[in-house]
Design a protein around this motif. Structure first.
Motif, short mmCIF file in Angstrom:
data_model
loop_
_atom_site.label_atom_id
_atom_site.label_comp_id
_atom_site.label_asym_id
_atom_site.label_seq_id
_atom_site.Cartn_x
_atom_site.Cartn_y
_atom_site.Cartn_z
N PRO A 79 5.91 -15.88 -8.37
CA PRO A 79 4.99 -17.01 -8.62
C PRO A 79 5.12 -17.54 -10.03
O PRO A 79 5.54 -16.83 -10.95
N GLY A 80 4.73 -18.79 -10.20
CA GLY A 80 4.76 -19.41 -11.52
C GLY A 80 3.62 -18.92 -12.39
O GLY A 80 2.74 -18.18 -11.95
N PRO A 81 3.59 -19.32 -13.66
CA PRO A 81 2.57 -18.84 -14.60
C PRO A 81 1.20 -19.44 -14.30
O PRO A 81 1.09 -20.47 -13.61
N ASN A 82 0.18 -18.82 -14.83
CA ASN A 82 -1.18 -19.32 -14.71
C ASN A 82 -1.44 -20.33 -15.82
O ASN A 82 -1.86 -19.99 -16.92
N VAL A 83 -1.14 -21.60 -15.52
CA VAL A 83 -1.41 -22.67 -16.48
C VAL A 83 -2.26 -23.73 -15.79
O VAL A 83 -2.14 -23.95 -14.58
N ARG A 84 -3.10 -24.38 -16.56
CA ARG A 84 -3.98 -25.40 -16.00
C ARG A 84 -4.35 -26.39 -17.10
O ARG A 84 -4.17 -26.11 -18.30
N THR A 85 -4.85 -27.55 -16.70
CA THR A 85 -5.33 -28.54 -17.66
C THR A 85 -6.80 -28.82 -17.40
O THR A 85 -7.19 -29.19 -16.30
N GLU A 86 -7.59 -28.60 -18.44
CA GLU A 86 -9.02 -28.88 -18.38
C GLU A 86 -9.37 -30.13 -19.17
O GLU A 86 -10.53 -30.47 -19.32
N ASP A 87 -8.37 -30.77 -19.68
CA ASP A 87 -8.55 -32.00 -20.46
C ASP A 87 -7.57 -33.04 -19.94
O ASP A 87 -6.50 -33.25 -20.50
N GLU A 88 -7.92 -33.67 -18.84
CA GLU A 88 -7.00 -34.61 -18.21
C GLU A 88 -6.78 -35.87 -19.04
O GLU A 88 -5.78 -36.55 -18.88
N ALA A 89 -7.73 -36.18 -19.91
CA ALA A 89 -7.54 -37.34 -20.78
C ALA A 89 -6.51 -37.07 -21.86
O ALA A 89 -5.65 -37.89 -22.15
N PHE A 137 3.19 -28.54 -16.96
CA PHE A 137 4.12 -27.80 -16.12
C PHE A 137 4.58 -26.57 -16.90
O PHE A 137 4.78 -26.62 -18.12
N GLY A 138 4.78 -25.47 -16.16
CA GLY A 138 5.23 -24.26 -16.83
C GLY A 138 6.05 -23.36 -15.92
O GLY A 138 5.96 -23.42 -14.70
N ARG A 139 6.91 -22.54 -16.55
CA ARG A 139 7.74 -21.59 -15.81
C ARG A 139 7.98 -20.36 -16.69
O ARG A 139 8.15 -20.48 -17.91
N GLU A 184 10.14 -11.89 -22.46
CA GLU A 184 9.60 -12.71 -21.38
C GLU A 184 8.91 -13.92 -22.00
O GLU A 184 8.07 -13.77 -22.88
N VAL A 185 9.30 -15.11 -21.54
CA VAL A 185 8.76 -16.33 -22.15
C VAL A 185 8.15 -17.23 -21.09
O VAL A 185 8.50 -17.17 -19.91
N LEU A 186 7.21 -18.05 -21.55
CA LEU A 186 6.65 -19.12 -20.73
C LEU A 186 7.10 -20.43 -21.35
O LEU A 186 6.83 -20.69 -22.53
N ILE A 187 7.82 -21.23 -20.58
CA ILE A 187 8.29 -22.53 -21.07
C ILE A 187 7.25 -23.58 -20.70
O ILE A 187 6.93 -23.76 -19.52
N GLU A 188 6.71 -24.26 -21.71
CA GLU A 188 5.72 -25.32 -21.49
C GLU A 188 6.42 -26.67 -21.52
O GLU A 188 7.18 -26.98 -22.45
N CYS A 189 6.16 -27.49 -20.50
CA CYS A 189 6.65 -28.87 -20.48
C CYS A 189 5.45 -29.71 -20.04
O CYS A 189 5.11 -29.76 -18.85
#
Length: 811
Positions: free
Chosen positions: A224-234, A240-242, A352-357
């Motif tokens: 599964p992919g990482p636990n990432v989310r956006t709480e600030d949609e503005a 996206f993350g991997r 181990e890395v999380l790539i943020e895009c």
């Protein structure tokens, strides 16, 4: 935006010369600021073959080398590198060569009694890296005597292009290649073609094909992919993350580090260099986190008031609730879209890395950067607007590079939120190109240009804007694209129609007044300065502070609108004097910004010494208040102020030295100008040594000229010669001479043509508490000469007028 020529050619298939590319870039609106070729400074250096290496007779740590440079007889070189040995091939610098890393020019010299005719160089000495433990070691097949820069592939010009704020698509090499392809300089390669592997590395100091990277292909994630989310949609509409597990974070390959170093980036590690490379190559900023340093998942959210983050630049920033951050359950790790934090940065132990895009809103990024006064390459791109449709592909490119250079196994992608990718369509009229741009272009050609730039054009001319062109909003923007690619130099020069007759003046009276003031000041030997209307609050404080404070200044040094022209002129005077100028004479015509509005003003600053030496002492003399008074009065007279009617009052503002300053006034309340020696506290605030004198003329306070029907009659010189009389008055010691002169002149306005002070005396014969003022009065007769009785009567009126002030004739 910097890039190398070989880097550009990874995306652009072209045979165009460097000069053609540079000329075309400027023509299509990407102004070239400079070009630098690293090979030029390395031109004298060649591949050298060490034939023998013997111990130096006078030094244990030195060796005497015999080096074949391809020029015939071997050359003797004294070398202290521990890796110098017979059979080694390295880089040789002959006598006369300039070594950039050491800032020396080689010459034949005796080292411990042994002659040395050149130098075997290290990486640092040639500014190719930081290694300096030994000299460069080249492969055995390196051709002896060949120019090293050419053999090593260093003949790669670095191009520096100025990107305007609306061209966010050109903040990556690929975007610039797209523009050049549209301009006819070649073919834009498909992204997979640009990244296709080719060639192989040969040795440590040469890469036969700098384009060797990866093969773009779909990625099948494991787990599964990482636990990432956006709480600030503005602030962060999409995140996206991997995860990539099992990575080894070493040094990036030379083809990557060489390109990053060429554009001024310092290589750090493979994982960090990959994110930087993708940012400059494709205009897509990324970030990598060390998962071992995170606690729970990552969320894009608003910062909590007072939260702090230690950024990668080593500084701690205090955040507020308007700023978007990336945080885990414990703390903030990233100022979203601007700069990452130290806590979760990758290191050599990272596995181990999380790539943020992510996609960050440009307005939010700009406001956060301004508040924190924090700039970065990522901020430059996000606040202009990155391609919102390139998140998936950008993450794929980064993942493949990580796998290729660091190994590891990728996970699935987690996609939180939705980037703003809704298509925008513009109804376009092809006739607008000629109407707005002045150039008639066939519709077929316009369509070809737009499509080459990534626009989609339908049969009914509905133009769909590509996702990477946030700046295109209407028909005028499409015209701009068509005209700049077709060539603005093709727009014909069409003169405006000439209206018959004499042209009417277009300058307003206020503009004419400023023009006259500017020319007069320049004619008097003052140098015009143009300073910023924005100054630091600390610079405005000595002048009473600024009434206009910017909410979003470019910097803290440009936060306040100037309440006076003097802060900018004083700063300019300080810079000039720091650079050795003995005499500074500056003026500026501009605006002061007060609570009631803008005020046109002319400012003067005189600092240092007068030009020339004093005739009495033979020494240079500093400026004094009378210099400021003289310049101010001369300019006032030239621009039409009634100088003869002006009063000189001594109560100038607090920025001036008491007793060494004054005001020119029409009446006690209408001040036309201020002048004098500046107060020591003002000089201290601007780090100036005194004395410094200054003045300001308030151009909007000058009385308006009379209407044409009320103009004075033409001047006619008097027929009779003037008569002059001298008077010496005893007056109180604190009386201003100006008051006495006004009283005397008003005694008989018809007969008295002028009054001037020619002597001030205190001493023997003058009572204590008084002084003697001697004035000369010019009496101008009219149609006939004055009689003795008339002169006596005028004199009595003069004495009576002076007596009203407490003055009496001196015995």
């Amino acid at each position: 935006m910097k890039f190398t020529l070989s880097w550009l050619k990874e995306h652009l298939e072209t045979d165009a010369s460097l000069d053609t590319i540079l000329e075309t870039l400027t023509k299509i609106g990407l102004e070239v600021e400079g070009v630098e070729n690293p090979a030029e400074k390395l031109a004298p250096f060649v591949v050298g073959h060490v034939l023998t290496a013997e111990r130096h007779p006078q030094a244990d740590k030195l060796q005497v080398l015999s080096v074949d440079t391809g020029e015939g007889a071997p050359v003797q070189v004294v070398c202290g590198a521990p890796n110098a040995r017979a059979g080694l091939k390295g880089v040789f610098g002959p006598p006369g060569a300039y070594v950039p890393g050491s800032d020396i020019t080689l010459k034949v010299a005796a080292i411990r009694g042994v002659e040395s005719k050149g130098m075997m160089c290290s990486v640092r000495e040639l500014e190719l890296g930081d290694a300096h433990e030994g000299i460069i070691e080249l492969p055995e097949d390196a051709p002896t005597g060949e120019n090293y820069a050419s053999w090593a592939g260093l003949d790669d010009p670095v191009i520096d292009v100025s990107i305007t704020p609306n061209r966010q698509d050109c903040m990556g090499v690929r975007g610039i290649a797209r523009d050049l392809a549209a301009a006819g300089l070649g073919r834009l390669k498909a992204l997979a073609e640009a990244y296709a592997p080719a060639g192989a590395q040969q040795g440590d100091m040469k890469v036969s094909d700098l384009g060797q990277r990866i093969e773009l292909k779909p990625i099948t994630g494991e787990g599964p992919g990482p636990n990432v989310r956006t709480e600030d949609e503005a602030g962060c509409p999409a995140f996206f993350g991997r995860i990539v597990s099992g990575v080894v974070n070493g040094e990036a390959p030379e083809w990557m580090t060489r390109r990053l170093k060429a554009i001024g980036q310092k290589p750090i590690s493979a994982l960090v260099d990959i994110t930087n490379f993708v940012m400059f190559d494709l205009g897509r900023p990324l970030h990598v986190y060390d998962i071992a340093k995170l606690q729970g998942g990552l969320a894009a959210r608003k910062a909590k008031p007072g939260e702090q983050v230690l950024a990668l630049n080593g500084k701690t920033y205090t955040l507020d609730e308007t700023m978007t951050v990336i945080a885990d359950e414990a703390q903030v790790h990233d100022i979203g879209g601007i700069m990452g934090g130290e806590h979760s940065g990758v290191s050599e132990t990272t596995t181990e890395v999380l790539i943020e895009c992510a996609y960050f809103d440009p307005d939010h990024i700009a406001r956060t950067g301004q508040k924190l006064t924090l700039t970065s390459d990522a901020r430059q791109r996000f606040e202009r607007g990155v391609d919102p449709a390139f998140l998936e592909d950008g993450l794929t490119v980064a993942t493949l590079l990580v796998q290729a250079l660091c190994g590891g196994t990728p996970s699935e992608v987690t996609r939180a939120g939705n980037p703003p990718t809704a298509p925008r369509t513009i109804a376009y009229d092809t006739n607008r190109a000629e109407a707005l741009g002045g150039l008639a272009i066939a519709p077929e050609r316009q369509k070809a240009i737009l499509e080459s730039l990534g626009f989609a054009v339908s049969a009914d001319w509905q133009v769909t804007v590509p996702s990477w062109r946030r700046d295109v909003e209407g028909q005028a923007d499409l015209v701009e694209e068509v005209i700049r690619i077709e060539g603005i130099d093709h727009v014909p020069s069409t003169p405006l129609p000439c209206v018959p007759g004499v042209a009417k003046p277009t300058a307003t009276p206020a503009q004419m007044l400023e023009r006259k003031a500017r020319r007069t000041a320049a004619a008097r030997g003052l140098n015009e300065a143009v300073t910023w209307s924005f100054i630091a609050e600390s610079e405005a404080e000595p002048f009473g502070g600024s009434a206009w404070i910017l909410d979003n200044p470019i910097s803290e040094d440009m936060k306040a609108m100037r309440p006076s022209l003097l802060p900018g002129l004083l700063a300019a005077a300080r810079r000039n004097m720091a650079r050795g100028q003995d005499s500074v004479r500056l003026f500026e015509v501009g605006r002061r910004y007060l609570a009631e509005g803008e005020r046109p003003t002319l400012g003067i600053v005189l600092a240092g010494n007068r030009l020339g030496r004093d005739w009495r002492s033979g020494k240079a003399q500093g400026f004094d208040a009378y210099d400021a008074k003289g310049e101010t009065a001369a300019i006032l007279a030239a621009i039409g102020a009634p100088v003869d009617n002006l009063q000189v009052l001594g109560d100038a503002s607090g920025i001036y030295h008491p007793g060494r300053s004054g005001r020119f006034c029409l009446g006690p309340k209408n001040a036309l100008a201020e002048f004098g020696e500046l107060h020591p506290s003002v000089l201290k605030a601007f780090d100036l040594s005194g004395p410094v004198v200054a003045g300001e003329i308030y151009l909007d306070a000058l009385p308006q000229k009379r209407a044409a029907g009320r103009m004075k009659s033409a001047y006619a010189p008097p027929a009779l010669q003037a008569v002059k009389r001298d008077f010496a008055f005893l007056v109180p010691a604190d009386m201003q001479a100006e008051a006495l002169l006004r009283a005397v002149k008003g005694a008989d306005k018809q007969a008295i043509a002028g009054v001037s002070l020619f002597d001030v005396f205190t001493g023997q014969g003058v009572p204590e508490g008084q002084k003697s003022l001697a004035v000369e009065v010019a009496l101008q007769p009219g149609e006939k000469s004055f009689t003795d009785e008339e002169l006596k009567a005028i004199s009595e009126r003069i004495v009576a007028a002076a007596a009203k002030l407490g003055a009496r004739l001196r015995d």
